[in-house]
Design an enzyme around this catalytic site. Structure first.
Site, mmCIF file in Angstrom:
data_model
loop_
_atom_site.group_PDB
_atom_site.id
_atom_site.type_symbol
_atom_site.label_atom_id
_atom_site.label_comp_id
_atom_site.label_asym_id
_atom_site.label_seq_id
_atom_site.Cartn_x
_atom_site.Cartn_y
_atom_site.Cartn_z
ATOM 1 N N SER A 209 14.727 -2.960 10.874
ATOM 2 C CA SER A 209 14.325 -1.697 10.340
ATOM 3 C C SER A 209 12.868 -1.250 10.940
ATOM 4 O O SER A 209 12.340 -2.157 11.719
ATOM 5 C CB SER A 209 13.615 -2.092 8.760
ATOM 6 O OG SER A 209 12.855 -1.156 8.142
ATOM 7 N N TYR A 237 8.264 -8.266 3.849
ATOM 8 C CA TYR A 237 9.544 -7.458 4.211
ATOM 9 C C TYR A 237 9.264 -7.011 5.870
ATOM 10 O O TYR A 237 9.998 -7.475 6.716
ATOM 11 C CB TYR A 237 9.664 -6.167 3.495
ATOM 12 C CG TYR A 237 10.874 -5.482 4.177
ATOM 13 C CD1 TYR A 237 12.187 -5.675 3.945
ATOM 14 C CD2 TYR A 237 10.831 -4.248 5.043
ATOM 15 C CE1 TYR A 237 13.214 -5.209 4.510
ATOM 16 C CE2 TYR A 237 11.889 -3.712 5.442
ATOM 17 C CZ TYR A 237 13.183 -4.096 5.056
ATOM 18 O OH TYR A 237 14.272 -3.439 5.661
#
Length: 383
Positions: A209, A237
């Site tokens: 990501s 995350y």
């Protein structure tokens, strides 16, 4: 002699003092410039990803994949579902490695029905895998390796981003984002090496990501429990995604070229997936207001499918290895090579992440080398 001894002692004392000073000066977080640059990259991607990737067809045309065996984790929804379906339609043998096997079987029935009359039945099967359990990961790898068949493509797609949720831990005792997004895929990749070697040339593809640009990994506090950093779901995350890039970079470096195993991280872009269900109401509203900017799952699957099937990808990986590039191959949402974050280039931290990860997932420090030599490696998880 006495002078020499005294001088030697002074030198040792100076060295120890320098070590302590370096320890004190150890980086504790991203610098504000790095942090700002990361967020600017994210905003730029949201606004312009569709324009930048406008040269790509949707769906992405794939070459025939009849000879490929592929494992796709988290393939009952979102990007993973698109990856599994399109690879199967291209002729690959696809294994849906999922927690909800019932949902996977229902999907296969639906796909087979829609595909009826367009060619041979899709070659898809389901195997249970729960990334919140390292025992489950080890059992999955053992079951697959026991087939003594080749594995050509491993796509570590499954991931979580529990936006706004309080910190949670797996039953193994690890922060949930770190385990699902990094530790479990790392264990799966290493344990599947016997099958990957049989499938050489093969590929390990990690769905990453752009959020890793604002991530920071403290190797001494992978669970973010020390209090040095305040935990938020964003911290959990982004740290896990950066750890994945760092681990992949060392794996890429340690693999000899003759092994024929390519390691890549790919960014799908900013994608409308089930993650949006966990977003605050106001952010969900923004998602609905800007559909033009956000990719759907099919568009988000293109970089992973490209990494899995394009014949030039191994050449790109070999080139980076020959140049001793500090990070692994990284493909952007537009299927072009790109550079991971500045922090991802930190070689020292990357090696520390490698060592700490092997320790956390219960593998010896020389596990990779032993597996490459055909030796059996014991993991403390699984049977």
């Amino acid at each position: 002699m006495a002078r020499t001894s005294s001088s030697s002692g002074e030198v040792e004392g100076e060295k120890e003092e320098q070590k302590q000073q370096l320890h004190k000066e150890k980086k504790k977080a991203l610098g504000w410039i790095e942090w700002l640059r990361g967020w600017l990259n994210l905003i730029y991607e949201i606004l312009f990803q569709r324009i930048i990737a406008s040269h790509l067809q949707n769906p992405l045309p794939l070459p025939p994949a009849n000879d490929l065996s592929c494992i796709v984790t988290g393939s009952t929804s979102g990007i993973g579902r698109e990856i599994a379906r399109q690879l199967a339609e291209a002729g690959a043998h696809v294994v849906m490695a999922v927690r909800n096997t019932k949902a996977a079987h229902e999907l296969i029935q639906k796909w087979q029905s829609e595909w009826s009359g367009m060619g041979l039945p899709l070659n898809i099967e389901v195997m249970e895998l729960d990334l919140l359990s390292l025992d489950s990961v080890a059992r999955f790898a053992e079951a697959w390796n026991a087939r003594m068949g080749p594995l050509h493509v491993l796509i570590n797609n499954a991931g979580i981003f529990s936006i706004g949720e309080p910190q949670s831990f797996s039953k193994d005792g690890y922060e949930a984002h770190m385990q699902v997004n990094h530790l479990a895929p790392a264990l799966l990749s290493i344990l599947l090496f016997p099958s990957l070697i049989r499938g050489s040339p093969c590929r390990i593809i990690n769905l990453n990501s752009i959020m890793h640009y604002v991530g920071f990994v403290d190797v001494e506090d992978m669970n973010v429990v020390s209090g040095k950093r305040k935990y938020t779901s964003l911290v959990g995350y982004s740290s896990s995604k950066l750890a994945q890039v760092m681990f992949s970079s060392v794996l890429h470096k340690r693999l000899p070229a003759e092994a024929g195993i390519s390691v890549l991280c790919v960014s799908p872009g900013i994608v409308q997936t089930n993650v949006a269900r966990d977003l605050p109401k106001i952010v969900q509203a923004a998602y609905r207001l800007i559909p033009y900017f956000i990719f759907n799952a099919q568009e988000g699957s293109r970089s992973a499918l490209f990494a899995a099937t394009d014949p030039q990808v191994p050449e790109y990986c070999e080139l980076l290895k020959a140049d001793e590039w500090p990070v692994c191959a990284f493909l952007s949402h537009d299927c072009r090579p790109t550079n991971p974050s500045e922090e991802a280039h930190n070689i020292e931290t990357s090696y520390q992440v490698w060592e700490k990860t092997l320790e956390m997932i219960g593998l010896p420090s020389d596990a990779l080398e032993r597996l490459l030599q055909g030796e059996e490696v014991r993991c403390r998880y699984g049977v």
